[in-house]
Design an enzyme around this catalytic site. Structure first.
Site, PDB file in Angstrom:
ATOM      1  CG  ASP A  12       1.713  -4.198  -8.544  1.00  0.00           C
ATOM      2  OD1 ASP A  12       2.605  -4.421  -7.701  1.00  0.00           O
ATOM      3  OD2 ASP A  12       0.596  -3.730  -8.238  1.00  0.00           O
ATOM      4  CD  GLU A  72       5.740  -3.207  -6.467  1.00  0.00           C
ATOM      5  OE1 GLU A  72       5.112  -3.355  -5.402  1.00  0.00           O
ATOM      6  OE2 GLU A  72       5.480  -2.330  -7.308  1.00  0.00           O
ATOM      7  CG  ASP A 147      -3.470  -3.413  -8.302  1.00  0.00           C
ATOM      8  OD1 ASP A 147      -2.893  -3.969  -7.355  1.00  0.00           O
ATOM      9  OD2 ASP A 147      -4.591  -2.877  -8.204  1.00  0.00           O
TER      10      ASP A 147
END
Length: 195
Positions: A12, A72, A147
């Site tokens: 992430d 991501e 996260d």
């Protein structure tokens, strides 16, 4: 190692806190191996932050030896500067994977949320809650920063996509796409002008 076993690293991207999550897949079962964050908040120089991201992601790759990386994709927000910084952080993480010859798969935040919760507008807390159930995690041991669970979500989303036909984001480039999709190419008869 069992041929059906695969290690997936989820990332992430972030410029203050970057999450990572590692899952082991055996057949149709997935389990969490590790998750955490790369905390960059005390570093003021943006270029040193990028160097630290590269070093830490490379270290995580060397520790867990993932077969694939799911990352991501930055979402398009209103703040262009934030988007540029996030894109740089993502690019450095991708470069670390490329250096170790690890295939990269990129997923939009909406797709990850849909895959995990069934709701593309789910909150970070809802994603973390669903991953706790799916991967049988201890809710009390979840990290302070979500996260890490977002990164685990990217890895789990990739696990869920593995049995499905590959999307364009799963190719290493146009050459890879063309090589894997010979049946979709339009064959033109050669003419004397092409020689």
């Amino acid at each position: 190692m069992n041929k059906a076993e695969k290690i997936i690293l989820g990332i992430d991207p972030g410029t203050n806190v970057m999450g990572y999550g590692v899952i082991r897949v055996e057949g149709n079962k997935a389990e969490m191996v590790s998750m955490g964050v790369i905390d960059l908040r005390k570093m003021t120089d943006p270029y040193l932050r990028l160097g630290h991201i590269f070093e830490r992601v490379t270290g995580i790759i060397d520790s867990f030896l993932p077969d694939e990386m799911a990352i991501e994709a930055p979402f398009f927000g209103k703040n262009v500067q934030s988007m540029l910084k996030l894109g740089r952080a993502q690019g450095v993480a991708i470069a670390a994977a490329i250096q170790r010859d690890i295939p990269i798969h990129e997923y939009a935040p909406l797709k990850i949320k849909m895959a995990i919760t069934g709701n593309g507008q789910a909150s970070k807390e809802q994603v973390a809650g669903m991953l706790t159930r799916l991967l049988k995690l201890n809710a009390e041991e979840l990290p302070q920063f979500l996260d890490a669970t977002d990164a685990l979500g990217a890895a789990y989303c990739h696990f869920m996509q593995m049995g499905k036909p590959a999307s364009l984001a799963s190719y290493r480039g146009w050459k890879d796409f063309v090589n894997k999709n010979q049946d979709r190419l339009c064959k033109r008869p050669s003419t004397s002008a092409e020689g």
